[in-house]
Design a protein around this motif. Sequence first.
Motif, PDB file in Angstrom:
ATOM      1  N   THR A 375       1.219  -1.315   0.099  1.00 62.39           N
ATOM      2  CA  THR A 375      -0.068   0.254   0.058  1.00 62.39           C
ATOM      3  C   THR A 375       1.118   1.097   0.137  1.00 62.39           C
ATOM      4  N   ALA A 376       0.561   2.133  -1.064  1.00 59.64           N
ATOM      5  CA  ALA A 376       1.025   3.576  -1.000  1.00 59.64           C
ATOM      6  C   ALA A 376       0.249   4.599  -0.761  1.00 59.64           C
ATOM      7  N   SER A 377       0.598   5.752  -0.064  1.00 56.27           N
ATOM      8  CA  SER A 377      -0.821   7.128   0.206  1.00 56.27           C
ATOM      9  C   SER A 377       0.081   8.330   0.673  1.00 56.27           C
ATOM     10  N   ILE A 378      -0.641   9.142   0.226  1.00 57.20           N
ATOM     11  CA  ILE A 378      -0.099  10.111   0.625  1.00 57.20           C
ATOM     12  C   ILE A 378      -1.960  11.364   1.153  1.00 57.20           C
ATOM     13  N   ASN A 379      -1.452  11.934   1.552  1.00 55.14           N
ATOM     14  CA  ASN A 379      -2.505  13.116   2.584  1.00 55.14           C
ATOM     15  C   ASN A 379      -1.670  14.259   2.755  1.00 55.14           C
ATOM     16  N   ILE A 380      -2.702  15.129   1.590  1.00 57.24           N
ATOM     17  CA  ILE A 380      -2.068  16.719   2.014  1.00 57.24           C
ATOM     18  C   ILE A 380      -2.998  17.880   2.618  1.00 57.24           C
ATOM     19  N   ASN A 381      -2.651  18.213   3.748  1.00 57.25           N
ATOM     20  CA  ASN A 381      -3.504  19.130   4.839  1.00 57.25           C
ATOM     21  C   ASN A 381      -2.566  20.068   4.908  1.00 57.25           C
TER      22      ASN A 381
END
Length: 829
Positions: A375-381
């Motif tokens: 799994t791979a993810s990117i979160n931008i807040n």
Amino acid sequence: MIDFDLLPKFLKTGFLFILLSFFTNLYANAQEFAYLDENVGNGSIKGSITSTDGNPVGFVNVYIKGTNKGAITTEDGKFYIKNIKEGSYTLIASFMGLQAQEITVSVTNNESSLADFTLPKNSQQLNEVMVTATRSKNKTPVTIGKIAISPLDLPQSVTIVNSQVIADQQASKLSDVIRNVNGVSLGTTRGTTSETFFARGYNLGANNIMKNGARVNSGAIPEASTLEKVEVLKGSAALLYGNVSGGAVINMVTKQPKFEYGGEVSLRAGSYNLWKPIADVYGPISKNLAFRVIGTYESAESYRKSVESKRLYVNPSLLYKLGAKTEILVQGDYLKADLTPDFGIGTLDSKIPTSVSRSSFFNAPWAYNEIEQRTASININHQLSNSWKLSVMGSNQSFDRNYFSTERIQADADGDWGRKLTRSKIAEDYYTGQVNLTGSFNTGAFEHKLLVGTDAERYLNTSNAFNIASLGLGGVYDSINILNPIKFIARTDEPLATNTTRTEAPTYRFGTYVQDLIKISEKFKVLAGLRWSYQKTVAAKTYDVATDAQTPNPTAADRYDRAFSPRVGIVYQPVSNTAFFASYSNNFTPNTGRDVFNENLAPSIIDQYEVGIKNDFFNDKLSANFTLYHIINNNLAQQAQFLADGVTVNTDANIKELTGQTTSDGAELDLSGNITQGLNFLAGYSYNFMRYTKTSSENGSYLEGERLVSNPAHTANATLFYTLQNTALKGLKVGVSGFYTGERNAGWNTQHVVTRNPDNTVTRTLNKRLVPVTSFTTLDLSLGYNIKQFTILGKISNITNELNYYVHENYSVNPIPPRQFVTTVSFRF
């Protein structure tokens, strides 16, 4: 409506207590409303709370000493206390695990006095304090909700199992964590190659399991020892996630990077040659960039002969602060798991053979189940302003299973069983994306917490079919006897299996949603929302592996489903630490898979009603919540038992059938707290009655009123850990945990069978295939010691050596683990 005659007596009493409390508070507040004029002209106090690094601190208790007036800071650290008589007051900010802070404030009529606090730690340290101190579950927002709303304001039941509980119980699998959540029970799958859970009567498949808010495959047993927490949002979460069942949504939250150096290394060892080293290292790379790497390797045998497992898990992550308002979090993980498929002791003439040893193993010696998951993810807040925040997330997961094993232990009355084989190779590929805008604003006297979002998913399932050589009549590999192992000579060779076809089944999902928490007054809040969902289920395409030519399928067609899913709830808070709630939600659930004629299934429509009360006592040191629910599913989809000919047993989990309307009624009681320093406990009880309430009168319909299989009527859990604080034995930790699973049925629910005789008369019979399973309780005892940076913790699980079974349908009967010992030695740096 809920049939209260079916509820235990004390739950009826609990419901009456809710009603009595409601009317008592209503009366008390009527008295208050009668004297509202007295508050005209009074003053107020407003302010904010920040950490030493300037970040706002949400959900801190702020109250006026010697009065019952107070508030809880919002996500952006702000608070507001109204209707205060003129005078001088002591204002106290209380945060679990920190010494309370006091400041003096003067209040003047018709004016707002300002008061700001700075807590003596940075935001990262405060997060650690919160976990260590076990902040009230009703004051801890869950990321699974997509917006930071205190559960006390949420008209829905929520449970959080934090990292302290996970570490204290030495949990390794997700099931080790979930057994602390009442109303969610553990089931099993074919060959115990993965875990499955049931909540409020519903099977929680892959659609209901999340990691960091993104849907993940449930075909592998997740690594739980490295999790930060596990969040469970019970009931419908369709507005937020679309294609989910009505039972619950589980979100696994992984640990994140820190801007300070540190870490932990540990070694876990135990019965049946368990060895499990774990490493966790974190720290800053630069002023704005931090990292974290967590890894573990596990090697274990089993109380089941010839069963063993090997697991490798790595979880790296990076956190980048792009200025003061933007954070970018990149996470990934890799799991490689090899596990011996194990159908347990099976059934003997459709009954559980209790005379067969718990350790007996009947699979071939070469059987394997090999899994790789990435799994791979990117979160931008991005903080648009003090009140508005934009979040963007994208993720990908790939899953591969390579499986070859014997199949379905269903022995005759004399113990003979003709072993068949299953060879499969499955790949799943997920792409998901979300965009969420959250903010706070006022319209006149009303305060709003708004969530507006959209999400999209692309899912591809690829399955391969094989031709297995050298099998006997009827595809039988060989024959053995589960009662007399020496009756036959078992085969030990692995047959050649040739990949013949590849089937690809893509699914596309899209949804957009809006939700608003409206604060009408200090005591009344309304949560309302609406989701529009779209799903395209593409007709499966089958290819010849040798030529890559597509196999014609003229009957298959793409399916398009669209629906609105509304949600509305009301929260009444007579005092700041008590909330009554009632809610309704409609859940549109597109059903994945296909029917026996290779057609896509119609969706299911689920209506849920929920009422309850949430309480925090003793300055948030004890939470006590009680919930009642009523759920109606217009057409439940389950795996089809037979193929289109009505004779051939279906072994493909993607081939399903719509079985009729079900109704699920139940009650849940949650207790958790940190009464005194060093003492943590949580406990719960649940009751559920899910049954068919409307089925077709045609051949094959299910018996109405019968409890659905795999769902226990009663479950309960209790855990208490105490660490000595001020004695010569300071650092000594003692813990006890108990888990109860009530009676349930395995097999299949009873069906009507209609037979037409040669003289055209009709014979109606009931095909009863239930397999009763008794209740059981397991007790675990833990003992540990912490001195400076070193910790040692040991546990004896199932100390009474209870014997019972997890049963999948009527052929995978797996004994629960016997008494075992495990210990973990850790060093923090």
